[in-house]
Design a protein around this motif. Structure first.
Motif, PDB file in Angstrom:
ATOM      1  N   GLU A  40       4.718 -21.611 -54.053  1.00 28.75           N
ATOM      2  CA  GLU A  40       3.823 -22.224 -53.072  1.00 28.75           C
ATOM      3  C   GLU A  40       2.702 -21.258 -52.695  1.00 28.75           C
ATOM      4  OE1 GLU A  40       3.812 -23.543 -48.431  1.00 28.75           O
ATOM      5  OE2 GLU A  40       5.675 -23.874 -49.533  1.00 28.75           O
ATOM      6  N   TYR A  41       3.045 -19.981 -52.515  1.00 28.47           N
ATOM      7  CA  TYR A  41       2.051 -18.985 -52.137  1.00 28.47           C
ATOM      8  C   TYR A  41       0.969 -18.853 -53.212  1.00 28.47           C
ATOM      9  CZ  TYR A  41      -0.078 -14.640 -50.603  1.00 28.47           C
ATOM     10  OH  TYR A  41      -0.983 -13.695 -50.201  1.00 28.47           O
ATOM     11  N   LYS A  42       1.354 -18.913 -54.471  1.00 29.38           N
ATOM     12  CA  LYS A  42       0.390 -18.786 -55.570  1.00 29.38           C
ATOM     13  C   LYS A  42      -0.623 -19.935 -55.573  1.00 29.38           C
ATOM     14  CE  LYS A  42       3.461 -16.191 -58.575  1.00 29.38           C
ATOM     15  NZ  LYS A  42       4.319 -16.215 -59.747  1.00 29.38           N
ATOM     16  N   LYS A  43      -0.272 -21.054 -54.994  1.00 30.86           N
ATOM     17  CA  LYS A  43      -1.171 -22.206 -54.931  1.00 30.86           C
ATOM     18  C   LYS A  43      -2.193 -22.096 -53.799  1.00 30.86           C
ATOM     19  CE  LYS A  43       2.421 -25.279 -56.709  1.00 30.86           C
ATOM     20  NZ  LYS A  43       3.355 -26.360 -56.348  1.00 30.86           N
ATOM     21  N   LEU A  44      -1.973 -21.166 -52.872  1.00 26.14           N
ATOM     22  CA  LEU A  44      -2.879 -21.017 -51.740  1.00 26.14           C
ATOM     23  C   LEU A  44      -4.189 -20.352 -52.163  1.00 26.14           C
ATOM     24  CD1 LEU A  44      -0.391 -19.696 -49.018  1.00 26.14           C
ATOM     25  CD2 LEU A  44      -1.319 -22.016 -49.218  1.00 26.14           C
ATOM     26  N   LYS A  45      -5.256 -20.726 -51.492  1.00 22.60           N
ATOM     27  CA  LYS A  45      -6.537 -20.044 -51.689  1.00 22.60           C
ATOM     28  C   LYS A  45      -6.416 -18.644 -51.094  1.00 22.60           C
ATOM     29  CE  LYS A  45      -9.117 -24.311 -51.144  1.00 22.60           C
ATOM     30  NZ  LYS A  45      -9.930 -25.078 -50.199  1.00 22.60           N
ATOM     31  N   GLN A  46      -6.923 -17.666 -51.836  1.00 24.86           N
ATOM     32  CA  GLN A  46      -6.848 -16.275 -51.418  1.00 24.86           C
ATOM     33  C   GLN A  46      -8.253 -15.736 -51.143  1.00 24.86           C
ATOM     34  OE1 GLN A  46      -3.990 -14.380 -51.059  1.00 24.86           O
ATOM     35  NE2 GLN A  46      -2.841 -16.249 -51.481  1.00 24.86           N
ATOM     36  N   PRO A  47      -8.396 -14.848 -50.166  1.00 22.01           N
ATOM     37  CA  PRO A  47      -9.691 -14.223 -49.940  1.00 22.01           C
ATOM     38  C   PRO A  47     -10.005 -13.239 -51.071  1.00 22.01           C
ATOM     39  CG  PRO A  47      -8.040 -13.233 -48.525  1.00 22.01           C
ATOM     40  CD  PRO A  47      -7.375 -14.387 -49.225  1.00 22.01           C
ATOM     41  N   PHE A  48     -11.261 -12.904 -51.211  1.00 19.68           N
ATOM     42  CA  PHE A  48     -11.701 -12.006 -52.287  1.00 19.68           C
ATOM     43  C   PHE A  48     -11.032 -10.635 -52.227  1.00 19.68           C
ATOM     44  CE2 PHE A  48     -14.445 -10.901 -48.795  1.00 19.68           C
ATOM     45  CZ  PHE A  48     -14.632  -9.536 -48.925  1.00 19.68           C
ATOM     46  N   PHE A  49     -10.601 -10.224 -51.036  1.00 18.00           N
ATOM     47  CA  PHE A  49     -10.044  -8.880 -50.870  1.00 18.00           C
ATOM     48  C   PHE A  49      -8.516  -8.843 -50.990  1.00 18.00           C
ATOM     49  CE2 PHE A  49     -10.590 -10.763 -46.683  1.00 18.00           C
ATOM     50  CZ  PHE A  49      -9.374 -10.525 -46.063  1.00 18.00           C
ATOM     51  N   ALA A  50      -7.891  -9.944 -51.370  1.00 15.56           N
ATOM     52  CA  ALA A  50      -6.433  -9.967 -51.510  1.00 15.56           C
ATOM     53  C   ALA A  50      -6.016  -9.104 -52.704  1.00 15.56           C
ATOM     54  CB  ALA A  50      -5.951 -11.402 -51.699  1.00 15.56           C
ATOM     55  N   PRO A  51      -5.137  -8.134 -52.474  1.00 14.34           N
ATOM     56  CA  PRO A  51      -4.697  -7.292 -53.590  1.00 14.34           C
ATOM     57  C   PRO A  51      -3.720  -8.043 -54.495  1.00 14.34           C
ATOM     58  CG  PRO A  51      -3.637  -6.605 -51.546  1.00 14.34           C
ATOM     59  CD  PRO A  51      -4.575  -7.720 -51.199  1.00 14.34           C
ATOM     60  N   ASN A 157      -3.834 -12.058 -43.503  1.00 13.14           N
ATOM     61  CA  ASN A 157      -3.112 -13.202 -42.930  1.00 13.14           C
ATOM     62  C   ASN A 157      -4.112 -14.191 -42.330  1.00 13.14           C
ATOM     63  OD1 ASN A 157      -0.143 -13.419 -40.781  1.00 13.14           O
ATOM     64  ND2 ASN A 157      -1.558 -15.018 -41.299  1.00 13.14           N
ATOM     65  N   TYR A 158      -5.087 -13.681 -41.567  1.00 14.91           N
ATOM     66  CA  TYR A 158      -6.099 -14.541 -40.957  1.00 14.91           C
ATOM     67  C   TYR A 158      -6.883 -15.295 -42.019  1.00 14.91           C
ATOM     68  CZ  TYR A 158     -10.198 -16.103 -38.436  1.00 14.91           C
ATOM     69  OH  TYR A 158     -11.200 -16.880 -37.916  1.00 14.91           O
ATOM     70  N   ALA A 159      -7.315 -14.587 -43.052  1.00 19.94           N
ATOM     71  CA  ALA A 159      -8.126 -15.211 -44.103  1.00 19.94           C
ATOM     72  C   ALA A 159      -7.344 -16.295 -44.847  1.00 19.94           C
ATOM     73  CB  ALA A 159      -8.627 -14.154 -45.083  1.00 19.94           C
ATOM     74  N   VAL A 160      -6.093 -16.032 -45.180  1.00 21.58           N
ATOM     75  CA  VAL A 160      -5.267 -17.034 -45.872  1.00 21.58           C
ATOM     76  C   VAL A 160      -5.058 -18.238 -44.969  1.00 21.58           C
ATOM     77  CG1 VAL A 160      -2.971 -17.505 -46.828  1.00 21.58           C
ATOM     78  CG2 VAL A 160      -4.159 -15.384 -47.421  1.00 21.58           C
ATOM     79  N   TRP A 161      -4.814 -18.004 -43.725  1.00 18.74           N
ATOM     80  CA  TRP A 161      -4.630 -19.099 -42.753  1.00 18.74           C
ATOM     81  C   TRP A 161      -5.899 -19.952 -42.665  1.00 18.74           C
ATOM     82  CZ3 TRP A 161      -6.341 -18.988 -37.288  1.00 18.74           C
ATOM     83  CH2 TRP A 161      -5.866 -20.073 -36.552  1.00 18.74           C
ATOM     84  N   GLN A 162      -7.052 -19.302 -42.569  1.00 15.46           N
ATOM     85  CA  GLN A 162      -8.312 -20.032 -42.463  1.00 15.46           C
ATOM     86  C   GLN A 162      -8.642 -20.815 -43.735  1.00 15.46           C
ATOM     87  OE1 GLN A 162     -10.697 -20.395 -39.780  1.00 15.46           O
ATOM     88  NE2 GLN A 162      -8.759 -19.877 -38.812  1.00 15.46           N
ATOM     89  N   LEU A 163      -8.389 -20.212 -44.868  1.00 10.62           N
ATOM     90  CA  LEU A 163      -8.715 -20.853 -46.152  1.00 10.62           C
ATOM     91  C   LEU A 163      -7.794 -22.016 -46.517  1.00 10.62           C
ATOM     92  CD1 LEU A 163      -9.451 -17.670 -48.293  1.00 10.62           C
ATOM     93  CD2 LEU A 163     -11.119 -19.419 -47.607  1.00 10.62           C
ATOM     94  N   ASN A 164      -6.658 -22.098 -45.833  1.00 13.90           N
ATOM     95  CA  ASN A 164      -5.655 -23.094 -46.218  1.00 13.90           C
ATOM     96  C   ASN A 164      -5.210 -23.988 -45.062  1.00 13.90           C
ATOM     97  OD1 ASN A 164      -4.852 -22.287 -49.134  1.00 13.90           O
ATOM     98  ND2 ASN A 164      -5.016 -20.370 -48.007  1.00 13.90           N
ATOM     99  N   LYS A 165      -6.095 -24.224 -44.124  1.00 14.10           N
ATOM    100  CA  LYS A 165      -5.751 -25.100 -42.998  1.00 14.10           C
ATOM    101  C   LYS A 165      -5.523 -26.514 -43.451  1.00 14.10           C
ATOM    102  CE  LYS A 165      -7.647 -22.868 -38.965  1.00 14.10           C
ATOM    103  NZ  LYS A 165      -8.578 -22.981 -37.865  1.00 14.10           N
TER     104      LYS A 165
END
Length: 165
Positions: A40-51, A157-165
């Protein structure tokens, strides 16, 4: 300087326990919280800075080791000086919140709640580092990389939350 030695002594059993509790606890928590959640996590949109995902176990094992050494040093100093402090209860509380975050974010998908919890976690880590520093400057300094990483993780965490509301 030998960071494992406190006033010229090393209590190997206490040092090992102080390191193993966060390292093993973090590993078990990560395994339990992440089981079946990674797809499920792999399906989420990630911010550009996600390692890359492979970075996280390396970073966390290093941080848990540093935290354990810091706890050991602070605990030993307080035992030698017969002092009491909020340092160890704060450490235990922040470690519990650290472990809880994985369940909130990965297992239960409560990314907004995880963000709030991580904000509290960051405050507790800073308080713990401050209390450690009052007892042993090296113990306080050993918590600084942890503060830095959790600050970065808060933004992630904030970026993932915002990108996947």
């Amino acid at each position: 300087m030998d960071i494992l030695s406190v006033d010229g002594h090393i209590n190997k059993k206490r040092l090992a326990l102080s390191i193993l509790v966060p390292v093993i606890g973090g590993s078990v928590t990560g395994w339990l919280a992440n089981r079946r959640a990674q797809e499920e996590y792999k399906k989420l949109k990630q911010p550009f800075f996600a390692p890359p995902g492979a970075i996280f176990p390396i970073v966390w094992t290093s941080l848990y080791t540093l935290m354990g050494i810091a706890k050991y040093r602070a605990d030993e100093k307080m035992n030698w000086k017969k002092e009491s402090s909020l340092a160890i209860p704060l450490y235990d509380l922040q470690l519990g919140l650290n472990f809880l975050w994985s369940f909130l974010f990965f297992r239960w998908g409560l990314r907004g709640t995880a963000l709030i919890e991580m904000t509290a976690l960051l405050a507790l880590i800073a308080l713990t580092a401050y209390e450690f520093q009052k007892v042993d400057k090296t113990a306080g300094a050993l918590m600084v990389p942890y503060i830095g990483w959790v600050t970065f993780a808060l933004g992630l965490n904030y970026a993932v939350w915002q990108l996947n509301k």
